[in-house]
Every structure is written in structure tokens, then in C-alpha cells.
Design an enzyme around this catalytic site. Structure first.
Site, short mmCIF file in Angstrom:
data_model
loop_
_atom_site.label_atom_id
_atom_site.label_comp_id
_atom_site.label_asym_id
_atom_site.label_seq_id
_atom_site.Cartn_x
_atom_site.Cartn_y
_atom_site.Cartn_z
N PHE A 153 0.84 -1.21 0.00
CA PHE A 153 0.00 0.00 0.00
C PHE A 153 0.87 1.25 0.00
CE2 PHE A 153 -3.97 2.24 1.60
CZ PHE A 153 -4.73 1.90 0.49
N GLY A 154 1.82 1.27 -0.93
CA GLY A 154 2.63 2.47 -1.12
C GLY A 154 1.92 3.39 -2.11
N ARG A 155 2.71 4.20 -2.79
CA ARG A 155 2.13 5.19 -3.72
C ARG A 155 1.22 4.54 -4.76
NH1 ARG A 155 7.65 7.72 -3.16
NH2 ARG A 155 8.26 5.70 -3.92
N ARG A 236 6.63 -6.77 -9.66
CA ARG A 236 7.78 -7.49 -10.19
C ARG A 236 7.41 -8.97 -10.28
NH1 ARG A 236 9.25 -3.38 -11.86
NH2 ARG A 236 11.21 -2.27 -11.52
N GLU A 265 11.95 -12.30 -17.00
CA GLU A 265 11.72 -11.43 -18.16
C GLU A 265 12.93 -11.41 -19.07
OE1 GLU A 265 10.27 -7.52 -17.11
OE2 GLU A 265 8.78 -8.43 -15.81
N HIS A 283 5.55 -5.73 -19.79
CA HIS A 283 6.09 -4.81 -18.77
C HIS A 283 5.94 -3.34 -19.22
CE1 HIS A 283 9.13 -4.42 -15.24
NE2 HIS A 283 8.28 -3.41 -15.29
C1 DGY Z 1 9.32 0.55 -12.71
O1 DGY Z 1 9.64 1.72 -12.90
O2 DGY Z 1 9.75 -0.08 -11.75
C2 DGY Z 1 8.38 -0.06 -13.67
O3 DGY Z 1 8.27 -1.42 -13.47
C3 DGY Z 1 8.77 0.25 -15.09
O4 DGY Z 1 7.65 0.04 -15.92
#
Ligand code: DGY
Length: 320
Positions: A153-155, A236, A265, A283
Site C-alpha cells: 500500500f505504497g504510492r 515485479r 523477463e 512490462h
Molecule cells: C518501474 O519503474 O519499476 C516499472 O516497473 C517500469 O515500468
């Protein structure tokens, strides 16, 4: 003159700012640097603007004798060996805030896309299968009145909660530390991770990748989720145990999954691509014109500050 290397072409106006003060080399090829290239570049520059795919580990840091700063062009910085760089006195920075809305929008696109089977429906039309209106064609799920569980629950998690208000979703969240100060603002209830898994109709993941969050979602967690839950990941890839996710989906559990990120990835497992209820994106969480331009200026500004002898604004570790 100090030398800066930019590992991938970014907004030209931002690069121009650097060129006014420093000698700047850019990887002009439209591809990622190879590991060998990164190792070759490391000793030759005073600052390097890196992408999330550039692993800045002990080997690179040891070679980077003159580097004052690695400035990541991303908010997530799991590609950095933070403790080692800090020990060596090298600044590491990221690009927070400016991609919050872009990423929250994408998480919501995935929630809606999976719930209303948008990609599958588009395929249906393109394949020439749309011959008549049918009462039971491609039935999805409504968001209104359902429970959205936000993990992290960050930005970005909070920006997703903001959007959830407009869709009539009840928001519950799990975060390492409770965020009581914003609960009222987002009408969000703090719950344990286990409760979130059990109670959510939709789950959106927004936690950074760390030792603690690696494979946070595995078989045990999928087993706790509702059979018809929707799961979305724009954080991620390694936060999810992909093999366990595939097994869960193969046993006909979960309504659907939306993924923007993957464990290895850019490899996306074939079995995921083959599933109609899985939406796979390359992504693109921060991929808006606005966010990417702002990210370029933030990364460049961090480099200017560091090379001018200041502490850059977006240091990812505490120097006190
Ligand atoms: C980030 O900035 O960490 C994002 O995953 C890029 O799309």
C-alpha cells in the site's frame, strides 16, 4: 569534463540537459546492453543511467571505480545491490511518483480486462467468430460491490485504491507496516495477508521485490484464494511463483490473471500465453508518454546533482 553513459535512448530533451554540462555517450542501438558491454562501460564513466534490466551487482560496482551514481530509469530498484553500493559510497537513485498514475491505470486496465474478458473477446471478433448476439457469450464479472485486496500500500497501491472508489469496490489492503494515516482517505481496511487472500474477489500486487516478497504468492497462497478470484501483477514477476501459478490455473482455479511482469523477463511461459483467461503484457506499467518523459528528467536531474557534488533527490537508501 565528466562522462555520463546512458544505457538506452530516453527523452532527447532530458539528454540535452546532460550534454550542456558533461560528455554524454548513449547506447544508440534499440536494444538492451549485454552484460559484457555493461562491464566494459562501468570503469569508463562518472555516472551511468541504467534500466531495470541492468544488473548492478558487486562485479559491476567493483569495476565502476569512478562512478558517483547509477541512476535507474524506474521506480523498482531490485536490479541494484543496494548494501554494496552504499558501502562503496556510490549513489543509487530511482524515479518515484511520476509513474504512479500510469502504473495504477495499467493495474486497473488489467483488472477490468480480465474481469470482462476484453482480450479474449477481441480475439473472438478478429477470428471471425462474432455471428450473432448470445445471452451467454463471454460472460465476465462485475467489479461493483466486490472486494479488492491490494498487496503493498505504497504510492501505487494507494493510487489503485483511489480508482477503486469510482468502481464501487470495497478495498482491503496488506502492507508490511499499517498505513493508518491514509485508511480513511481511501476507505481502505488493513487486514492480514491471509485474510486478504481469503476475502478478496480481486487482488492487485504492488509490493517491491525483496528477499521478503520473493514468491510471496505460491501454492499455499493460491490455495487460500477464492476459486473465482482475479489476480493482477504490475510490480515485479518474482513476487509470484510462476510455476505454482500455472499449476493453479491448470487445475481450473481462479477466474483469470493479468500479468505485466514475469519471473524471468522477457521470457513468458508458453503455458501462460496459451491460456484464454490470462492477459499478458510486456512490462508496460510506466509506459505512457507523460511518465516516461518525466522519468527521464528525474533520472537526469539525479545525475546532475550527484556530479555537482550534491546528494541526489531520489536516493534509494538512507545516508544518515
Ligand atoms: C518501474 O519503474 O519499476 C516499472 O516497473 C517500469 O515500468
Amino acid at each position: 569534463m565528466k562522462k555520463v553513459y546512458i544505457s538506452r535512448m530516453i527523452d532527447e530533451d532530458a539528454v540535452k540537459l546532460l550534454r550542456e554540462k558533461f560528455h554524454v555517450d548513449v547506447n544508440e542501438e534499440d536494444r538492451e546492453l549485454t552484460r559484457e558491454e555493461l562491464l566494459d562501460i562501468a570503469p569508463k564513466y562518472d555516472a551511468i543511467l541504467t534500466m531495470l534490466s541492468n544488473k548492478i551487482d558487486k562485479e559491476v560496482i567493483d569495476l565502476a571505480k569512478n562512478v558517483k551514481i547509477f541512476a535507474d530509469y524506474s521506480v523498482g530498484f531490485n536490479n541494484f545491490d543496494v548494501a554494496y553500493a552504499k558501502e562503496k559510497g556510490i549513489y543509487l537513485t530511482n524515479t518515484p511518483d511520476v509513474l504512479t498514475n500510469a502504473t495504477a491505470d495499467l493495474a486497473f486496465s488489467l483488472l477490468l480486462g480480465v474481469a470482462r474478458r476484453v482480450v479474449e473477446s477481441d480475439d473472438y471478433v478478429r477470428m471471425g467468430l462474432f455471428k450473432e448476439w448470445k445471452p451467454k457469450l463471454l460472460l465476465g464479472k462485475e467489479l461493483f460491490g466486490k472486494t479488492l485486496g491490494i498487496v503493498g500500500f505504497g504510492r501505487i497501491g494507494q493510487a489503485v485504491a483511489e480508482r477503486a472508489k469510482g468502481f464501487g469496490l470495497k478495498v482491503i489492503y496488506y502492507n508490511r507496516s499499517r498505513k493508518s494515516e491514509v485508511e480513511e482517505l481511501y476507505s481502505a481496511k488493513y487486514v492480514s495477508f491471509e485474510n486478504l487472500l481469503e476475502e478478496s474477489d480481486f487482488i492487485s500486487i504492488h509490493t517491491p521485490l525483496s528477499d521478503e516478497t520473493y514468491h510471496l504468492f505460491g501454492k499455499e497462497q493460491f490455495d487460500m484464494m477464492k476459486d473465482d478470484a482475479v489476480l493482477v501483477n504490475t510490480s515485479r514477476g518474482p513476487v509470484i511463483d510462476e510455476e505454482a501459478l500455472i499449476e493453479t490455473l491448470q487445475s481450473a482455479r481462479l477466474f483469470g490473471v493479468g500479468l505485466d511482469v514475469y519471473e524471468n523477463e522477457p521470457v513468458v511461459p508458453k503455458s501462460l500465453i496459451g491460456m484464454k483467461n490470462v492477459v499478458t503484457l510486456p512490462h508496460i506499467g510506466s509506459a505512457t508518454e507523460e511518465a516516461r518523459r518525466a522519468m527521464a528528467f528525474i533520472a537526469v536531474n539525479n545525475i546532475i546533482q550527484a556530479l555537482d557534488g550534491e546528494v541526489p533527490n531520489n536516493l534509494v537508501y538512507d545516508i544518515s
